[in-house]
Design a protein around this motif. Structure first.
Motif, PDB file in Angstrom:
ATOM      1  N   ASP A 266     -33.662 -36.852 -28.323  1.00  0.00           N
ATOM      2  CA  ASP A 266     -34.507 -37.620 -27.415  1.00  0.00           C
ATOM      3  C   ASP A 266     -35.746 -38.125 -28.147  1.00  0.00           C
ATOM      4  O   ASP A 266     -36.140 -39.287 -28.005  1.00  0.00           O
ATOM      5  N   ASP A 306     -34.717 -34.112 -16.778  1.00  0.00           N
ATOM      6  CA  ASP A 306     -33.572 -34.611 -16.021  1.00  0.00           C
ATOM      7  C   ASP A 306     -33.836 -34.392 -14.538  1.00  0.00           C
ATOM      8  O   ASP A 306     -34.565 -33.464 -14.158  1.00  0.00           O
ATOM      9  N   LEU A 337     -35.724 -38.336 -14.617  1.00  0.00           N
ATOM     10  CA  LEU A 337     -34.679 -39.324 -14.838  1.00  0.00           C
ATOM     11  C   LEU A 337     -33.543 -39.106 -13.850  1.00  0.00           C
ATOM     12  O   LEU A 337     -33.348 -37.992 -13.348  1.00  0.00           O
ATOM     13  N   ASP A 339     -29.885 -38.326 -12.287  1.00  0.00           N
ATOM     14  CA  ASP A 339     -28.869 -37.356 -12.696  1.00  0.00           C
ATOM     15  C   ASP A 339     -27.913 -37.979 -13.713  1.00  0.00           C
ATOM     16  O   ASP A 339     -27.470 -39.118 -13.549  1.00  0.00           O
ATOM     17  N   GLY A 340     -27.605 -37.214 -14.743  1.00  0.00           N
ATOM     18  CA  GLY A 340     -26.679 -37.689 -15.759  1.00  0.00           C
ATOM     19  C   GLY A 340     -27.342 -38.437 -16.893  1.00  0.00           C
ATOM     20  O   GLY A 340     -26.679 -38.801 -17.864  1.00  0.00           O
ATOM     21  N   GLU A 341     -28.643 -38.681 -16.794  1.00  0.00           N
ATOM     22  CA  GLU A 341     -29.363 -39.383 -17.850  1.00  0.00           C
ATOM     23  C   GLU A 341     -30.323 -38.438 -18.553  1.00  0.00           C
ATOM     24  O   GLU A 341     -30.845 -37.492 -17.962  1.00  0.00           O
ATOM     25  N   ASP A 342     -30.546 -38.693 -19.836  1.00  0.00           N
ATOM     26  CA  ASP A 342     -31.621 -38.055 -20.576  1.00  0.00           C
ATOM     27  C   ASP A 342     -32.373 -39.171 -21.299  1.00  0.00           C
ATOM     28  O   ASP A 342     -31.941 -40.328 -21.280  1.00  0.00           O
ATOM     29  N   THR A 345     -30.095 -41.355 -23.705  1.00  0.00           N
ATOM     30  CA  THR A 345     -29.175 -42.315 -23.074  1.00  0.00           C
ATOM     31  C   THR A 345     -29.942 -43.379 -22.296  1.00  0.00           C
ATOM     32  O   THR A 345     -29.536 -44.543 -22.253  1.00  0.00           O
ATOM     33  N   SER A 346     -31.054 -42.988 -21.676  1.00  0.00           N
ATOM     34  CA  SER A 346     -31.823 -43.942 -20.876  1.00  0.00           C
ATOM     35  C   SER A 346     -32.359 -45.082 -21.729  1.00  0.00           C
ATOM     36  O   SER A 346     -32.229 -46.255 -21.364  1.00  0.00           O
ATOM     37  N   ARG A 349     -29.485 -47.391 -22.967  1.00  0.00           N
ATOM     38  CA  ARG A 349     -28.825 -48.219 -21.953  1.00  0.00           C
ATOM     39  C   ARG A 349     -29.777 -49.220 -21.316  1.00  0.00           C
ATOM     40  O   ARG A 349     -29.419 -50.379 -21.092  1.00  0.00           O
ATOM     41  N   GLN A 350     -30.994 -48.767 -20.989  1.00  0.00           N
ATOM     42  CA  GLN A 350     -31.917 -49.596 -20.221  1.00  0.00           C
ATOM     43  C   GLN A 350     -33.002 -50.257 -21.073  1.00  0.00           C
ATOM     44  O   GLN A 350     -33.639 -51.208 -20.616  1.00  0.00           O
TER      45      GLN A 350
END
Length: 590
Positions: A266, A306, A337, A339-342, A345-346, A349-350
């Motif tokens: 992260d 999370d 964040l 659920d399912g994101e850290d 990944t955030s 993706r974003q």
């Protein structure tokens, strides 16, 4: 004090050190009369207000008020401890730091630092020839540039790759040094082996950039935990250290805020995206020692978690650890964040801009505290407002005395409840629910039995099981919650039942911590620690069977009450008898 540096040496060091040279090698200075001037390194400014006086052997900023001697400058600028600053200055002028006489002579840590430096070089070289590790890092979106900046490496999947390289190299290091540094282990038969095998390696650095520990991420289907950290050593104490802090301060000496995340990747992914003020704890909750260090470098800390139950629990622990440090303008915020994101990944993706927007919407600590404490409470009800005052009181007390934070917490508490904070009086006494009509003090509601007489009754036994495994509450229907809560000896125990039922993701630490310091907490601990030989499955079975017994007892009680009413009021016997037969058939049904 053991290992203290004699004051006479400090004075001699100050005389021999050229403060202009120390600061001038780190800050651009220009001659201005007898003194030197430059832009202050401790706050943003366009006109120089930072002055260094060689004659007085001190520096001072007329803009922000920072000032002191050469030791103080290194402490603030480099993030060193007092001892580290003294050692650094002494080395620059060829002096050896003496220690005051004590029963515990100073340790020479140089061999351990040398072992860590050698291990870092070994792991870094191994990464170049490990295609599986390189593919993994590329798959996580990392570039070679960011991997080089954070000095990532790879521990080969061999029992003695590092041991053989370091103990049998050109400058062999004794295995006892490698063992003390946490780089190797030793089994019961005396065989030594590499601690890290088949893992991506993340060096952890102190304030001077020296490697003090490693974290390793398992590749493939190897044995062991996904993440493995160095053990506690003379160099490394995980409750004090933060991964990425050295790199963040190296990138910018002016940190307005620090973002705390949970993982190595992260930190690195956010750094690659241009968000450089990020650090991570090392497999432990964010505690007081971490905050003590964080607030040395920034006035605002944003904890990013999370959005699942585990993230909420971690946030609550982080809040508890920070409250005592939130004075002098220091701020704490929480960012959750989906659920399912850290963070890794955030941001991939974003994008970085979206992550920064989320940071900007982070929840201030006070708002988060009261949002959590008010869950499940109806603040239009007097009892629930009183309960909130009781719940909030310990946290108000933890805030620094006289701080604006404590004043704001008291104001917010009074706004919500009409009762002042802990400083305004005995909140616990005000918030304790009054006895019901016809109920004497010291008696359990509707029973006429003295409080504590039934502590080992079935409802309390079930509470004990719930305190050991709060997840069992998922099996409770609303009627079961009422039944179990009504059967408790005290209003506190009833409240615990309703809280656990409403917070399916809570663990035992969160439940116990919520009522820490309150009357009845010691009894909760006793019930939680009550010995049991059952495993998780056994606890579940015992809970279900106990709940069935409690339901049966409740039905038997209702039938007994109906029989008594029929005897007392024969005119109503027909209706009561029908109700009694329904209850009886229900109890006899398979």
């Amino acid at each position: 004090m053991a290992n203290s540096i004699p004051k006479t040496f400090i004075n001699e060091l100050q005389d021999r050190v050229d403060i202009a040279a120390v600061i001038g090698s780190r800050v651009a200075l220009k001659k201005g009369g007898k003194d030197l001037q430059g832009l202050c390194p401790f706050h943003d400014e366009k006109t120089p207000s930072f002055t260094v006086s060689p004659a007085k052997n001190m520096y001072y900023c007329f803009g922000c008020g920072a000032g002191g001697d050469a030791i103080k400058f290194l402490e603030e600028f480099e993030g060193l401890s007092f001892t580290e600053a003294v050692e650094s200055l002494a080395a620059s002028v060829g002096m050896e730091v003496p220690r005051a006489q004590s029963k515990s002579p100073a340790r020479d840590l140089a061999p351990l630092f040398e072992a860590m430096r050698a291990a870092e070089g070994f792991y870094k070289a191994q990464l170049k020839t490990a295609p599986q590790a390189i593919d993994y890092l590329k798959g996580r979106g990392l570039t070679g540039q960011i991997a080089a900046e954070f000095k990532l490496g790879f521990a080969p999947d061999a029992w003695d790759g590092l041991l053989e390289a370091l103990a049998g190299g050109v400058r062999p290091l004794p295995s006892k040094v490698l063992l003390e540094a946490g780089l190797i282990g030793r089994n019961e038969r005396g065989r030594e082996y590499d601690r890290f095998r088949g893992r991506i390696m993340f060096p952890v650095r102190d304030g001077r950039g020296r490697v003090i520990a490693f974290g390793g991420r398992l590749l493939g289907d190897g044995q062991g935990p996904k993440y493995l950290n160095s053990p506690e050593t003379p160099l490394f104490h995980k409750s004090r250290e933060l991964y990425g802090l050295f790199e963040a301060r190296k990138f910018s000496r002016q940190l307005d805020s620090l973002i705390v995340v949970e993982g190595y990747l992260d930190v690195i992914a956010l750094a690659q995206a241009g968000i450089r003020n990020v650090v991570a704890t090392l497999g432990t909750a964010t505690g007081e020692e971490h905050y003590r260090k964080l607030y040395r470098y920034a006035d605002e800390v944003i904890c990013c978690f999370d959005g699942d139950a585990a993230g909420r629990r971690a946030a609550w622990k982080a809040l508890e650890g920070a409250l005592g440090h939130l004075d002098g303008g220091r701020r704490l915020k929480f960012m959750f964040l989906p659920d399912g994101e850290d963070p890794d990944t955030s941001v991939r993706r974003q994008g970085a801009d979206d992550f920064r927007r989320r940071i900007g919407k982070a929840t201030p600590a006070i708002e988060y505290l009261f949002a959590e404490l008010t869950q499940g409470l109806d603040l239009t009800a007097l009892d629930d407002r009183a309960r909130l005052a009781d719940l909030a009181a310990p946290y108000v007390q933890r805030a620094p005395s006289g701080s604006s934070l404590r004043q704001m917490m008291r104001a917010r508490l009074q706004e919500l409840t009409g009762v002042g904070g802990a400083d305004a009086g005995p909140v616990q006494a005000l918030a304790r629910p009054k006895p019901l009509a016809g109920e004497r003090e010291g008696l359990a509601p509707h029973r006429g039995r003295r409080q504590g007489r039934r502590r080992d009754g079935l409802p309390v036994q079930l509470l004990s099981l719930l305190l050991k495994a709060p997840g069992l509450a998922a099996e409770l229907a609303p009627a079961d919650v009422d039944l179990l809560a009504d059967g408790q000896d005290s209003p506190l125990f009833a409240e615990v039942i309703r809280y656990v039922a409403a917070h399916a993701g809570a663990d035992a630490a969160q439940v116990l911590g919520r009522w820490s310091g309150q009357e009845g907490h010691a009894e909760m601990l006793r019930l939680h620690q009550r010995p049991s030989m059952l495993d998780a499955d056994g606890l579940a079975v015992e809970f279900r069977e106990g709940l069935e017994r409690l339901r049966a007892l409740a039905e038997r009680g209702r039938r007994s009450q109906l029989l008594e009413r029929m005897r007392a009021d024969p005119a109503d016997e027909k209706e009561r008898l029908a109700e009694y037969m329904v209850l009886r058939r229900s109890a006899e049904a398979p």
